[in-house]
Design a protein around this motif. Structure first.
Motif, mmCIF file in Angstrom:
data_model
loop_
_atom_site.group_PDB
_atom_site.id
_atom_site.type_symbol
_atom_site.label_atom_id
_atom_site.label_comp_id
_atom_site.label_asym_id
_atom_site.label_seq_id
_atom_site.Cartn_x
_atom_site.Cartn_y
_atom_site.Cartn_z
ATOM 1 N N VAL A 1 -1.182 -9.756 10.393
ATOM 2 C CA VAL A 1 -1.436 -11.198 10.247
ATOM 3 C C VAL A 1 -1.352 -11.902 11.598
ATOM 4 O O VAL A 1 -2.214 -12.720 11.948
ATOM 5 C CB VAL A 1 -0.441 -11.817 9.241
ATOM 6 C CG1 VAL A 1 -0.537 -13.341 9.258
ATOM 7 C CG2 VAL A 1 -0.709 -11.286 7.838
ATOM 8 N N CYS A 2 -0.319 -11.586 12.369
ATOM 9 C CA CYS A 2 -0.131 -12.234 13.669
ATOM 10 C C CYS A 2 -1.247 -11.884 14.658
ATOM 11 O O CYS A 2 -1.534 -12.663 15.573
ATOM 12 C CB CYS A 2 1.220 -11.825 14.270
ATOM 13 S SG CYS A 2 2.649 -12.539 13.435
ATOM 14 N N LYS B 1 11.315 -5.683 14.068
ATOM 15 C CA LYS B 1 10.749 -6.518 15.121
ATOM 16 C C LYS B 1 9.972 -5.715 16.149
ATOM 17 O O LYS B 1 8.957 -6.178 16.683
ATOM 18 C CB LYS B 1 11.836 -7.366 15.798
ATOM 19 C CG LYS B 1 12.885 -6.623 16.605
ATOM 20 C CD LYS B 1 13.994 -7.583 17.053
ATOM 21 C CE LYS B 1 15.079 -6.914 17.880
ATOM 22 N NZ LYS B 1 14.652 -6.610 19.239
ATOM 23 N N ASN B 2 10.409 -4.481 16.419
ATOM 24 C CA ASN B 2 9.670 -3.657 17.384
ATOM 25 C C ASN B 2 8.373 -3.112 16.795
ATOM 26 O O ASN B 2 7.353 -3.051 17.485
ATOM 27 C CB ASN B 2 10.559 -2.519 17.877
ATOM 28 C CG ASN B 2 11.576 -2.977 18.906
ATOM 29 O OD1 ASN B 2 11.224 -3.227 20.058
ATOM 30 N ND2 ASN B 2 12.820 -3.119 18.498
ATOM 31 N N ILE B 3 8.408 -2.730 15.528
ATOM 32 C CA ILE B 3 7.169 -2.295 14.873
ATOM 33 C C ILE B 3 6.194 -3.457 14.786
ATOM 34 O O ILE B 3 4.983 -3.303 15.010
ATOM 35 C CB ILE B 3 7.473 -1.726 13.474
ATOM 36 C CG1 ILE B 3 8.241 -0.413 13.603
ATOM 37 C CG2 ILE B 3 6.189 -1.499 12.680
ATOM 38 C CD1 ILE B 3 8.758 0.131 12.290
ATOM 39 N N THR C 1 14.922 0.459 1.051
ATOM 40 C CA THR C 1 15.074 -0.743 1.870
ATOM 41 C C THR C 1 14.356 -0.583 3.204
ATOM 42 O O THR C 1 13.663 -1.502 3.662
ATOM 43 C CB THR C 1 16.570 -1.019 2.133
ATOM 44 O OG1 THR C 1 17.260 -1.116 0.894
ATOM 45 C CG2 THR C 1 16.752 -2.305 2.916
ATOM 46 N N PHE C 2 14.500 0.588 3.836
ATOM 47 C CA PHE C 2 13.829 0.830 5.111
ATOM 48 C C PHE C 2 12.312 0.780 4.938
ATOM 49 O O PHE C 2 11.599 0.242 5.785
ATOM 50 C CB PHE C 2 14.259 2.190 5.660
ATOM 51 C CG PHE C 2 13.756 2.463 7.052
ATOM 52 C CD1 PHE C 2 14.420 1.934 8.146
ATOM 53 C CD2 PHE C 2 12.624 3.218 7.266
ATOM 54 C CE1 PHE C 2 13.965 2.169 9.436
ATOM 55 C CE2 PHE C 2 12.156 3.465 8.542
ATOM 56 C CZ PHE C 2 12.828 2.935 9.627
ATOM 57 N N ARG C 3 11.809 1.324 3.837
ATOM 58 C CA ARG C 3 10.369 1.294 3.574
ATOM 59 C C ARG C 3 9.868 -0.134 3.394
ATOM 60 O O ARG C 3 8.779 -0.489 3.856
ATOM 61 C CB ARG C 3 10.066 2.122 2.327
ATOM 62 C CG ARG C 3 8.579 2.286 2.048
ATOM 63 C CD ARG C 3 8.312 3.093 0.797
ATOM 64 N NE ARG C 3 8.770 2.420 -0.404
ATOM 65 C CZ ARG C 3 9.741 2.845 -1.174
ATOM 66 N NH1 ARG C 3 10.398 3.961 -0.861
ATOM 67 N NH2 ARG C 3 10.100 2.184 -2.262
ATOM 68 N N ASP C 4 10.679 -0.976 2.728
ATOM 69 C CA ASP C 4 10.279 -2.371 2.530
ATOM 70 C C ASP C 4 10.185 -3.110 3.865
ATOM 71 O O ASP C 4 9.246 -3.877 4.101
ATOM 72 C CB ASP C 4 11.279 -3.077 1.609
ATOM 73 C CG ASP C 4 11.200 -2.564 0.179
ATOM 74 O OD1 ASP C 4 10.187 -1.916 -0.154
ATOM 75 O OD2 ASP C 4 12.150 -2.789 -0.584
ATOM 76 N N SER D 1 7.092 -1.880 5.688
ATOM 77 C CA SER D 1 5.870 -2.455 5.114
ATOM 78 C C SER D 1 5.687 -3.899 5.558
ATOM 79 O O SER D 1 4.578 -4.325 5.914
ATOM 80 C CB SER D 1 5.926 -2.385 3.582
ATOM 81 O OG SER D 1 6.062 -1.053 3.144
ATOM 82 N N ASN D 2 6.777 -4.661 5.558
ATOM 83 C CA ASN D 2 6.703 -6.052 6.020
ATOM 84 C C ASN D 2 6.263 -6.126 7.480
ATOM 85 O O ASN D 2 5.462 -6.987 7.861
ATOM 86 C CB ASN D 2 8.065 -6.734 5.868
ATOM 87 C CG ASN D 2 8.366 -7.116 4.433
ATOM 88 O OD1 ASN D 2 7.448 -7.290 3.632
ATOM 89 N ND2 ASN D 2 9.634 -7.214 4.095
ATOM 90 N N ALA D 3 6.793 -5.220 8.300
ATOM 91 C CA ALA D 3 6.439 -5.222 9.720
ATOM 92 C C ALA D 3 4.948 -4.944 9.910
ATOM 93 O O ALA D 3 4.286 -5.598 10.730
ATOM 94 C CB ALA D 3 7.275 -4.181 10.469
ATOM 95 N N LEU D 4 4.409 -4.014 9.164
ATOM 96 C CA LEU D 4 2.986 -3.684 9.282
ATOM 97 C C LEU D 4 2.118 -4.859 8.865
ATOM 98 O O LEU D 4 1.139 -5.210 9.544
ATOM 99 C CB LEU D 4 2.660 -2.453 8.432
ATOM 100 C CG LEU D 4 3.315 -1.138 8.865
ATOM 101 C CD1 LEU D 4 3.010 -0.033 7.857
ATOM 102 C CD2 LEU D 4 2.827 -0.728 10.255
#
Length: 309
Positions: free
Chosen positions: A272-273, A183-185, A258-261, A264-267
């Motif tokens: 998009v947002c 959420k912070n990224i 898992t951390f990389r996934d 990647s989702n955060a980026l």
């Protein structure tokens, strides 16, 4: 245990660590040379056993013999090798220091999480030497409890501590850590995307109080509730299927992949947002007909991220 060898063997049979079908390797030697010979003899004897017999072996070693083993690095590693091949290892007539040394032998040479459990002051060194120390509060005082990471009232509660609370807390902690990074990224990467359009002037997309409220008010309670209350499987289900505990042993929910996934989702989500309000050209109009401007667009991006998190 500090009990003599015969008592330790009887306790082993009483608590099902040993049974009559097991092959016992008993170490009760009086010198270094005899200890070396005994270890070699036991390793040779193990190789001659059938496949079925190899799964049902146990070691019983007394304190004096253990002293010879722990003083010699070569013997230590051979003893550890033999111990890994056996189903149970019982060390009797040992001192508190020897308990800690045996614990460190496993901890330092095996890529495993080492747990120690005890109920008395003579177990303190062993509890502190392990990765995870558990103290039992009982008739022998509270020294073990005060030196431990976790405290239980009876030994039988260890099952619930590991299978139930161990699984629940592994899942909760893993998700809380990864989600807080996510959420912070997700929020602050929008500032990076915005920097591309303001020539990296340092201008913020968000009003300062709005940005400060993100972790304090808007996204704190959901993840706190998840971290305190989440139960993916009921207690009864975890008892019925103890194989679920292997999720934590195999690090399936918290590992570099898992951390990389999550990263990647955060980026992707931050891009998009930010880009959708930018290219759709959404703006806020005030009561007097003026456009909301920079912070107006920032409010749209910020709201999208709050709903996403």
């Amino acid at each position: 245990t500090g009990d003599k060898q015969e008592t330790a063997i009887n306790i082993g049979f009483a608590c099902a660590l040993l049974d009559n079908d097991m092959t016992l390797f008993i170490f009760n030697e009086s010198s270094v040379e005899k200890t070396q010979e005994a270890i070699k003899r036991c390793l040779d004897q193990y190789e001659k056993l059938s496949d079925a017999q190899k799964t049902r072996c146990a070691i019983v070693a007394d304190g004096p013999t253990l002293r010879y083993i722990l003083e010699n690095k070569g013997m230590k590693m051979k003893f550890l090798k033999l111990g890994k091949l056996c189903k149970s290892v019982i060390c009797c007539r040992v001192t508190p220091g020897q308990k800690a040394e045996v614990t460190r032998l496993v901890k330092d040479n095996e890529n495993k999480i080492c747990l120690a459990i005890g109920d008395g002051a003579n177990d303190v060194a062993m509890i502190q030497a392990a990765h995870v120390g558990i103290g039992i509060s009982g008739k022998e005082g509270l020294q073990a409890v005060q030196s431990s990471d976790y405290a239980i009232a009876q030994f039988r509660f260890l099952k619930k501590l590991l299978l139930v609370h161990g699984h629940w807390n592994y899942r909760r902690v893993g998700r809380v850590i990864t989600f807080n990074f996510y959420k912070n990224i997700c929020l602050y990467m929008t500032q990076y995307w915005f920097g591309i359009y303001n020539l990296y002037s340092g201008q913020s997309l968000y009003e300062s109080w709005t940005q400060s409220s993100f972790n304090v008010f808007f996204t704190s309670l959901p993840i706190m509730a998840y971290g305190a209350l989440d139960q993916d499987v009921s207690e009864r289900g975890l008892y019925a299927f103890p194989q679920i505990y292997s999720i934590g042993q195999n690090k399936l929910l918290f590992n570099p992949r898992t951390f990389r996934d999550w990263l990647s989702n955060a980026l992707v989500h931050s891009a998009v947002c930010f880009l959708i309000p930018l290219f759709v050209n959404i703006s806020i109009t005030t009561r007097d007909g003026q456009e909301g401007g920079l912070f107006g667009m920032g409010a749209y991006v910020y709201t999208a991220i709050v709903f996403l998190c």
